[in-house]
Design an enzyme around this catalytic site. Structure first.
Site, PDB file in Angstrom:
ATOM      1  N   ARG A 117       0.741  -1.249   0.185  1.00  0.00           N
ATOM      2  CA  ARG A 117       0.060  -0.069  -0.013  1.00  0.00           C
ATOM      3  C   ARG A 117       0.859   1.282  -0.147  1.00  0.00           C
ATOM      4  O   ARG A 117       0.669   2.351  -0.784  1.00  0.00           O
ATOM      5  CB  ARG A 117      -1.055   0.017   1.109  1.00  0.00           C
ATOM      6  CG  ARG A 117      -2.100   1.021   1.087  1.00  0.00           C
ATOM      7  CD  ARG A 117      -3.074   1.052   2.378  1.00  0.00           C
ATOM      8  NE  ARG A 117      -2.388   1.246   3.545  1.00  0.00           N
ATOM      9  CZ  ARG A 117      -3.109   0.954   4.789  1.00  0.00           C
ATOM     10  NH1 ARG A 117      -4.279   0.593   4.650  1.00  0.00           N
ATOM     11  NH2 ARG A 117      -2.270   1.047   5.873  1.00  0.00           N
ATOM     12  N   HIS A 146       3.063  25.550  -5.338  1.00  0.00           N
ATOM     13  CA  HIS A 146       2.605  24.503  -5.363  1.00  0.00           C
ATOM     14  C   HIS A 146       2.902  23.184  -6.276  1.00  0.00           C
ATOM     15  O   HIS A 146       2.688  22.106  -5.994  1.00  0.00           O
ATOM     16  CB  HIS A 146       0.863  24.910  -5.738  1.00  0.00           C
ATOM     17  CG  HIS A 146       0.313  25.459  -4.688  1.00  0.00           C
ATOM     18  ND1 HIS A 146       0.560  26.874  -4.252  1.00  0.00           N
ATOM     19  CD2 HIS A 146      -0.976  25.437  -3.887  1.00  0.00           C
ATOM     20  CE1 HIS A 146      -0.070  27.323  -3.425  1.00  0.00           C
ATOM     21  NE2 HIS A 146      -0.942  26.464  -2.931  1.00  0.00           N
ATOM     22  N   LYS A 156      -2.900   6.755   1.181  1.00  0.00           N
ATOM     23  CA  LYS A 156      -2.872   7.195   2.564  1.00  0.00           C
ATOM     24  C   LYS A 156      -1.986   8.325   2.804  1.00  0.00           C
ATOM     25  O   LYS A 156      -0.794   8.254   3.149  1.00  0.00           O
ATOM     26  CB  LYS A 156      -2.363   5.855   3.350  1.00  0.00           C
ATOM     27  CG  LYS A 156      -2.361   5.922   4.811  1.00  0.00           C
ATOM     28  CD  LYS A 156      -2.108   4.456   5.158  1.00  0.00           C
ATOM     29  CE  LYS A 156      -2.323   4.525   6.945  1.00  0.00           C
ATOM     30  NZ  LYS A 156      -3.196   4.800   7.383  1.00  0.00           N
ATOM     31  N   GLU A 201     -16.270   4.949   6.036  1.00  0.00           N
ATOM     32  CA  GLU A 201     -15.240   4.240   7.172  1.00  0.00           C
ATOM     33  C   GLU A 201     -15.303   5.087   8.459  1.00  0.00           C
ATOM     34  O   GLU A 201     -15.780   6.209   8.566  1.00  0.00           O
ATOM     35  CB  GLU A 201     -13.871   4.023   6.295  1.00  0.00           C
ATOM     36  CG  GLU A 201     -13.259   5.447   5.989  1.00  0.00           C
ATOM     37  CD  GLU A 201     -11.835   5.131   5.304  1.00  0.00           C
ATOM     38  OE1 GLU A 201     -11.448   4.072   5.301  1.00  0.00           O
ATOM     39  OE2 GLU A 201     -11.485   5.976   4.101  1.00  0.00           O
TER      40      GLU A 201
HETATM   41  N1  PDD Z   1      -5.219   4.327  10.299  1.00  0.00           N
HETATM   42  N2  PDD Z   1      -9.506   3.897   7.041  1.00  0.00           N
HETATM   43  C1  PDD Z   1      -8.643   4.816   7.693  1.00  0.00           C
HETATM   44  C2  PDD Z   1      -9.015   6.374   7.403  1.00  0.00           C
HETATM   45  C3  PDD Z   1      -7.510   4.757   8.254  1.00  0.00           C
HETATM   46  O1  PDD Z   1      -6.772   6.029   8.568  1.00  0.00           O
HETATM   47  C4  PDD Z   1      -7.126   3.559   8.702  1.00  0.00           C
HETATM   48  C5  PDD Z   1      -5.841   3.326   9.223  1.00  0.00           C
HETATM   49  C6  PDD Z   1      -7.935   2.458   8.327  1.00  0.00           C
HETATM   50  C7  PDD Z   1      -7.449   0.952   8.506  1.00  0.00           C
HETATM   51  O2  PDD Z   1      -6.316   0.474   7.911  1.00  0.00           O
HETATM   52  P1  PDD Z   1      -5.441  -0.408   8.305  1.00  0.00           P
HETATM   53  O3  PDD Z   1      -6.324  -1.806   8.497  1.00  0.00           O
HETATM   54  O4  PDD Z   1      -4.360  -0.556   7.246  1.00  0.00           O
HETATM   55  O5  PDD Z   1      -4.763   0.044   9.542  1.00  0.00           O
HETATM   56  C8  PDD Z   1      -9.055   2.654   7.498  1.00  0.00           C
HETATM   57  C9  PDD Z   1      -3.735   4.131  10.826  1.00  0.00           C
HETATM   58  C10 PDD Z   1      -3.985   3.190  11.746  1.00  0.00           C
HETATM   59  C11 PDD Z   1      -3.612   5.699  11.307  1.00  0.00           C
HETATM   60  O6  PDD Z   1      -3.790   6.491  10.781  1.00  0.00           O
HETATM   61  O7  PDD Z   1      -3.017   5.750  12.375  1.00  0.00           O
END
Ligand code: PDD
Length: 298
Positions: free
Chosen positions: A52, A102, A147, A180
């Protein structure tokens, strides 16, 4: 005990570790990150997280600062120096340092920062791991599958949850569907007994814990669909739980002050809590690598 961080090629005491004020992460949130859970001294679902990370970099055209093998050496060294046995390792890659403008700078190396910290031990008792949630509007942008470190809407939502005494803020989009959590994947067992989580697209993060759990589900007889819930379906759910690298499988027993079913973790949540615990403990340790491409992460 003092903490150590890795910053652009050097391991430093964390109190002295710093980045340039013209780093594009600081100026524009122009960067991405990953969080990997460390359990019993091991990284959980490493391959999924690295896949990812590579995808996030590709999607916003930041070159990888190093290959995966080298990155793993850095991650392990930061964890070793911080003596973390249960906790997380955090890595952040930004487009690097350049005069504020930017558009992307030319020929600038990306910045890499890695930290690690102790966390709560892996939960063994599902009842005491249960939490409550609130719902808030999803006001984020159109590429939540990346992310990025651009997390202001998530922080605003999480703060509202904290002020309400809740663990998580569950986001509802403009069409009235659950997307989510502020930092978690949301799952529910609907009124027909079907386990559901939203399909993957540009509007949610493809969770690594979700991918691992989806694989574990294949060998169970639990009916499962990747189909999002409307707010009404969600409020009617028999069970709700969250997943993430730091939440594992987290039962949610009330939403907006209203108990889910009898207000206790349900049977499917309990089974998945057990399955994921075994996975994290290493029983199903080999399931993760072959999943990356099949789960929208790679
Ligand atoms: N967060 N959705 C969002 C918006 C997230 O920020 C996360 C993870 C998840 C779950 O993803 P994963 O199972 O890969 O951890 C879903 C991490 C833990 C954070 O920002 O600290």
């Amino acid at each position: 005990m003092s903490r150590f961080a890795y910053v652009n090629g050097r391991y430093r005491p964390q109190r002295d570790a710093c980045v340039n004020i013209e780093d594009r992460g600081y100026q524009f949130a122009d960067g991405i990150y990953e969080v990997i859970h460390i359990h019993d001294g091991r990284f959980v679902d490493t391959d999924l997280h690295l896949a990812r990370l590579a995808r996030s970099l590709r999607e916003i055209a930041i070159p990888a600062p190093m290959d995966d093998a080298s990155l793993l050496v850095v991650l392990r060294e930061v964890v070793r120096r911080n003596r973390v046995h249960e906790g997380i390792v955090y890595m952040q890659i930004t487009r690097g340092v350049a005069r504020r403008d930017h558009a992307f700078p030319k020929s600038v190396p990306p910045s890499l920062v890695v930290t690690a910290r102790h966390g709560h031990p892996f939960p063994r008792d599902i009842a005491s791991w249960a939490g409550i949630a609130i719902t808030v509007p999803d006001i984020r942008w159109g590429r939540c599958d990346i992310k990025t470190i651009n997390l202001l809407p998530n922080c605003l939502a999480k703060q509202r949850a904290r002020e309400a005494g809740a663990y998580e803020a569950i986001l509802i989009d403009r069409s009235g569907h659950i997307t989510e959590g502020a930092s978690t994947t949301v799952w529910a067992v609907d009124a027909n007994g079907i386990l559901r989580t939203r399909h993957l697209d540009d509007y949610i993060l493809p969770g690594c814990t979700r991918a691992a759990l989806t694989a574990l589900l294949r060998d169970s007889a639990i009916p499962f669909e990747e189909r999002g819930l409307t707010e009404a379906e969600f409020r009617d759910a028999r069970e709700v739980f969250l997943t993430s690298a730091t939440s594992f499988v987290k039962p949610i027993v009330a939403v907006d002050g209203v108990p889910i079913a009898n207000g206790l973790p349900g049977p499917i949540t309990t089974r998945l809590f057990t399955l994921f615990t075994r996975h994290a403990d290493g029983v199903a340790h080999n399931a993760a690598p072959r999943l990356a491409s099949a789960t929208g992460i790679g």
